[in-house]
Design a protein around this motif. Sequence first.
Motif, PDB file in Angstrom:
ATOM      1  N   MET A 175       0.807  -1.215   0.000  1.00  0.00           N
ATOM      2  CA  MET A 175       0.000   0.000   0.000  1.00  0.00           C
ATOM      3  C   MET A 175       0.845   1.273   0.000  1.00  0.00           C
ATOM      4  N   GLY A 176       1.926   1.268   0.750  1.00  0.00           N
ATOM      5  CA  GLY A 176       2.800   2.440   0.764  1.00  0.00           C
ATOM      6  C   GLY A 176       3.346   2.737  -0.616  1.00  0.00           C
ATOM      7  N   LEU A 177       3.713   1.687  -1.326  1.00  0.00           N
ATOM      8  CA  LEU A 177       4.225   1.832  -2.691  1.00  0.00           C
ATOM      9  C   LEU A 177       3.138   2.390  -3.616  1.00  0.00           C
ATOM     10  N   MET A 178       1.895   1.925  -3.417  1.00  0.00           N
ATOM     11  CA  MET A 178       0.785   2.400  -4.250  1.00  0.00           C
ATOM     12  C   MET A 178       0.533   3.884  -4.026  1.00  0.00           C
ATOM     13  N   VAL A 179       0.524   4.307  -2.762  1.00  0.00           N
ATOM     14  CA  VAL A 179       0.316   5.719  -2.443  1.00  0.00           C
ATOM     15  C   VAL A 179       1.453   6.564  -3.022  1.00  0.00           C
ATOM     16  N   GLU A 180       2.666   6.087  -2.865  1.00  0.00           N
ATOM     17  CA  GLU A 180       3.834   6.799  -3.396  1.00  0.00           C
ATOM     18  C   GLU A 180       3.746   6.931  -4.925  1.00  0.00           C
ATOM     19  N   SER A 181       3.287   5.881  -5.586  1.00  0.00           N
ATOM     20  CA  SER A 181       3.180   5.899  -7.049  1.00  0.00           C
ATOM     21  C   SER A 181       2.114   6.875  -7.525  1.00  0.00           C
ATOM     22  N   ALA A 182       1.099   7.124  -6.685  1.00  0.00           N
ATOM     23  CA  ALA A 182       0.001   8.011  -7.085  1.00  0.00           C
ATOM     24  C   ALA A 182       0.340   9.488  -6.962  1.00  0.00           C
TER      25      ALA A 182
END
Length: 524
Positions: A175-182
């Motif tokens: 999830m952290g990676l997903m938020v960072e990617s957004a």
Amino acid sequence: MEITLGWRIVLSLAVIGIACTIRICGTVLLRALRIKRKLRMQGITGPSPSFPYGNLREMHQIQMKTVKARNHGGDLVGHDYTSTIFPYFEHWRNKYGLVYTYSTGLRQHLYINDPGLVTEMNQLITMDLGKPSYVTKRLGPMLGTSILRSNGNFWAEQRKIIAPEFFMDKVKCMMGLMVESAQPLLSKWEGYIEAQGGVQADIRVDKDLRSLSAEVIARACFGSSYLEGKEIFSRLVKLKKLLTKHSLLFDVTSFKLFPSKNKERIRELEREVNTLIWKTVEERRQSQHFMEGGALKKDLMQLLLEEAISTGANKRKVTPKSFIVDNCKSLYFAGHDSTATAASWCIMLLASHPEWQSRIREEVTQFCKDGSPDANSLSNLKAVTMVIQEALRLYPPAAFVSREALEEVQIGSITVPKGAYIWTLIPTLHRDPNVWGPDANEFKPERFQDGVSNACKFPQAYVPFGLGPRLCSGRNFALVQLKLVLSLIVAKFEFSLSPNYRHSPCFRMIVEPEHGVQIVIRKA
């Protein structure tokens, strides 16, 4: 004498070839007639076929009438697009009911849209139902022999490797990676507003959402970024466009009969994609990230590498290289294309219903620190969950559940003969008033407020990710990504449909907005 003898040999070979062709065609024809007879003996009827094209001519005639009517009437209004994209299925469903049989060439098909039978099929655990071989063969240049294309033990072996990587505990760690990617997408949209006067901006969002989804799948599963995988993604999109120029589902043609120019381009793109992916694999093998038995966190590419090395090619009858490349290829494509399309439909629906934007924004403000969802707050985001579930009901990216009976199989009261192809049209199932009520064609996320089990009469007939043992492995990954991305966007922006938006769902392997999704955004 030599010429005469030569011609005799040529004629003899020609006669043998014709005889073999006739025998093969005769065998295939008899098999199709036998399947049709077994289905009709059970009371299953359908349109009368004509040799050698079956019902293809009628299908094309119905489709052309619909195209002409649509061209005369303009873009689609409302959410029920099945009668526009798949008019022959709707025509036959109205005539023959929820279960009928039809043929394309020498292939016999069984259409099942009865909710009770779909529930039975959903609960059936067997390898005797697999992906239709003639469809997956056409997709070979894109999917190879990956999990999306294989059947039987080889499919089970691949699923055993891939599915655990998308269990919820693993996905929550991403999830952290997903938020960072957004974050770059949010900044980009803020830049659009500033560039167009500082108040609002008219933008097309589907391409940006596709790039974001590609970034997430690349980083989460393969340890790379979208920029590194950009050439792979762009070629896969081009490959998809070429493959969908011809019907993947109903034409009697095969890849061999593509126009030569398209065929060569397809082969060229396939080679380029394979080369680019293998280059990425080789770089991984030579880097510090590849440590067999090491302590570093393993992503999906690492696991595929280790499996290929440990078992070799003999067990699965494909080379280790093909095993790795084909699964990377299918995950690159499926992992970003369907999720991005689902996000686009969600944005379209939210743009049409600003009251649901407000409900999502309130929950994000209440439960998410700094407006950024995490694993602890995810379960509290009820509004965005309902919106996603309703969007996947009205606009499921996968239009069909398709199966081939690899052996005779029983579905409810129906004995499906070996060799029959089964089709379930998901958007029709998701709009059945007998399942969802009289408001089945309306956008009403509140129907899911008590979960899927209380949203409709047959919960097992809600199948946006397929059904049964072949339920999409990436379901959790896609749902969490959708929740995060939509929550972040709604927390940051208010938006409405642009006057330039044209509502025109189309089928290109998945159901997607033909002209994209155009919205007007403002800072929230």
